[in-house]
Scaffold this active site. Structure first.
Site, PDB file in Angstrom:
ATOM      1  N   ARG A 262       7.537 -11.028  -8.196  1.00  0.00           N
ATOM      2  CA  ARG A 262       6.836  -9.911  -7.567  1.00  0.00           C
ATOM      3  C   ARG A 262       7.109  -9.926  -6.066  1.00  0.00           C
ATOM      4  O   ARG A 262       7.292 -11.002  -5.483  1.00  0.00           O
ATOM      5  CB  ARG A 262       5.328 -10.006  -7.830  1.00  0.00           C
ATOM      6  CG  ARG A 262       4.976  -9.965  -9.310  1.00  0.00           C
ATOM      7  CD  ARG A 262       3.543 -10.385  -9.562  1.00  0.00           C
ATOM      8  NE  ARG A 262       2.597  -9.437  -9.035  1.00  0.00           N
ATOM      9  CZ  ARG A 262       2.148  -8.368  -9.702  1.00  0.00           C
ATOM     10  NH1 ARG A 262       2.611  -8.117 -10.932  1.00  0.00           N
ATOM     11  NH2 ARG A 262       1.281  -7.542  -9.177  1.00  0.00           N
TER      12      ARG A 262
ATOM     13  N   TYR B  82      -0.359   1.052  -0.314  1.00  0.00           N
ATOM     14  CA  TYR B  82      -0.561   0.175  -1.469  1.00  0.00           C
ATOM     15  C   TYR B  82      -1.838  -0.652  -1.288  1.00  0.00           C
ATOM     16  O   TYR B  82      -2.660  -0.764  -2.218  1.00  0.00           O
ATOM     17  CB  TYR B  82       0.642  -0.752  -1.659  1.00  0.00           C
ATOM     18  CG  TYR B  82       0.401  -1.802  -2.722  1.00  0.00           C
ATOM     19  CD1 TYR B  82       0.453  -1.473  -4.068  1.00  0.00           C
ATOM     20  CD2 TYR B  82       0.072  -3.116  -2.372  1.00  0.00           C
ATOM     21  CE1 TYR B  82       0.202  -2.420  -5.058  1.00  0.00           C
ATOM     22  CE2 TYR B  82      -0.181  -4.069  -3.341  1.00  0.00           C
ATOM     23  CZ  TYR B  82      -0.121  -3.713  -4.682  1.00  0.00           C
ATOM     24  OH  TYR B  82      -0.389  -4.660  -5.647  1.00  0.00           O
TER      25      TYR B  82
ATOM     26  N   ARG C  70      -0.051 -14.837   2.586  1.00  0.00           N
ATOM     27  CA  ARG C  70      -0.193 -16.230   2.129  1.00  0.00           C
ATOM     28  C   ARG C  70       0.547 -16.489   0.831  1.00  0.00           C
ATOM     29  O   ARG C  70       1.115 -17.570   0.622  1.00  0.00           O
ATOM     30  CB  ARG C  70      -1.689 -16.538   1.938  1.00  0.00           C
ATOM     31  CG  ARG C  70      -2.002 -17.939   1.450  1.00  0.00           C
ATOM     32  CD  ARG C  70      -3.393 -17.996   0.851  1.00  0.00           C
ATOM     33  NE  ARG C  70      -3.511 -17.098  -0.296  1.00  0.00           N
ATOM     34  CZ  ARG C  70      -4.668 -16.672  -0.785  1.00  0.00           C
ATOM     35  NH1 ARG C  70      -5.805 -17.036  -0.234  1.00  0.00           N
ATOM     36  NH2 ARG C  70      -4.684 -15.870  -1.847  1.00  0.00           N
TER      37      ARG C  70
END
Length: 423
Positions: free
Chosen positions: A228, A171, A218
């Site tokens: 998400r 990804y 982060r």
């Protein structure tokens, strides 16, 4: 207040003041917007509106590479805006992503149904695509290829969660590694860098993966709030039943273990980052590549073993960022910065952390690569050689506080002046 956060760091206060007084021009020369066409000037307006971190370094690139990278960024920003927009139905989003590259040659194509904050790059895509078609063929070829591959990768993960660590790498390759590959090919196409820079896709991919993984680590809390999830299931399932559990203070220990596991995984890209940067010869390209990487290692160090990742936003200080930006202009300084933050992380490794041995190994490898003979000198100035272990004198502290006061007064005046001009 930025300056107050740096009060314990006199070097940062000095660099903030220097930056405001024009020191930024050493790494970010001012562009002549008046010499640009209206459409190109508009593209730079969009660049500054949509990029928090890359706009300045893009505008400092030499020659026609600057415009090529600006358009490359805006095209990918438009593609990323489609991916991020959760209001677009999947059946519409899939063809948008997979065929997005074809719109670069359609003079009037635009998308006006996005609700994302950066939707202007979709609504005014004809301006961006027009500037794309003005680029040299060597640049167009790279941008189309990367856009097509990235759109296909985004479509692949549209309805698929990131489960394994291999899929995390895949990804990140699609959304960031390909950016590194594309940029490297543009650098070589411009002839500002040797052909090997554009041909070594493995190193270029690592540059993108390191930045993307740092951002994903982060942004845990922000992504959770937006519904998400980008932390790979293979990692978080070792420590919790659900990814969202880490936001619960009762699961803090497990969250920190997962966090440190992912930080350690991101660190494995740092040796490649050092190897990549060591190949660069053009100063503007080096600054462009090095500055985001040193910001990332500083951010990763701030995140490591830090409960705030699950409670708020972890950011490096503005004074810290400015200092890194002004110092990361040569390989010796970059290696020294990397060594500094590696040491900072080393001091935070807990005896009980499950990833301890792997973390120590990665930090050891990084320090070995970064502490070579040409970079043993400190990033700070020559006084560090004689005063490394000596407490700061009252005179030095007084001078630092005076500088802080002067800087604060200057910055406040600047802010007030800016406010006056905007109303």
């Amino acid at each position: 207040m930025d300056i107050l956060k740096s009060l314990g760091h006199p070097e940062e206060i000095y660099n903030l003041f220097k930056f405001k007084m024009g020191g930024c021009r050493t790494v970010m020369p001012k562009l002549d917007y008046e010499a640009m066409s209206d459409s190109l000037r508009t593209c730079y307006v969009y660049l500054n509106q949509t990029s928090r971190s890359f706009a300045a370094v893009i505008q400092a690139l030499d020659g026609d590479l600057r415009h090529a990278v600006c358009i490359f960024y805006l095209v990918l920003r438009a593609l990323d805006t489609v991916e991020d927009d959760m209001t677009i139905p999947v059946e519409q989003k899939l063809p948008l992503l997979t065929h997005f590259h074809t719109h670069l040659y359609q003079h009037h194509w635009q998308y006006t149904h996005s609700m994302e904050k950066d939707r202007q790059v979709l609504e005014d895509f004809p301006t961006i695509s027009a500037e794309f078609r003005k680029l040299g063929e060597k640049y167009q070829e790279v941008i189309v290829d990367v856009c097509q591959r990235m759109g296909g990768g985004m479509a692949e993960f549209l309805e698929k969660k990131v489960t394994s660590m291999k899929e995390w790498d895949k990804y990140c390759h699609y959304v960031a590694g390909l950016v590194g590959v594309g940029l490297s090919r543009l650098f070589s196409a411009s002839q500002l860098e040797d052909s090997e820079v554009g041909e070594d896709h493995e190193l270029a991919n690592s540059m993108g993966l390191f930045l993307q993984k740092t951002n994903i680590i982060r942004d845990y809390l922000e992504d959770q709030r937006d519904g998400r999830a980008f932390w790979p299931q293979e990692a978080w399932s070792k420590f919790a039943c659900r990814l969202e559990d880490f936001a619960d203070p009762q699961h803090l220990s497990a969250g920190l273990s997962c966090l440190n596991f992912l930080v350690t995984d991101a660190l494995r890209h740092v040796p490649d980052v050092i190897a990549y940067l060591s190949r660069l010869r053009n100063q503007s390209v080096f600054n462009f590549c090095a500055i985001p990487q040193v910001m990332a290692i500083a951010t990763l160090s701030a995140c490591y073993n830090n409960p705030m990742v699950f409670q708020g936003v972890v950011k490096i200080r503005k004074g810290q960022a400015v200092t890194l930006m002004m110092q990361a202009t040569n390989m010796a300084a970059v290696k020294s910065i990397i060594a500094q933050y590696s040491q900072e992380m080393l001091q935070k490794v807990c005896v009980s952390d499950p990833s301890r041995e792997r973390t120590l190994h990665m930090l050891s490898v990084i320090r070995e690569r970064s502490l070579c003979q040409d970079s043993l000198a400190s990033r700070a100035h020559t006084h560090t050689h004689t005063h490394t272990h000596t407490p700061l004198s009252p005179f030095y502290l007084s001078a630092a506080m005076l500088l802080a006061a002067l800087s604060w007064q200057y910055l406040s005046a600047t802010a007030n002046t800016s406010t006056d001009h905007t109303h």
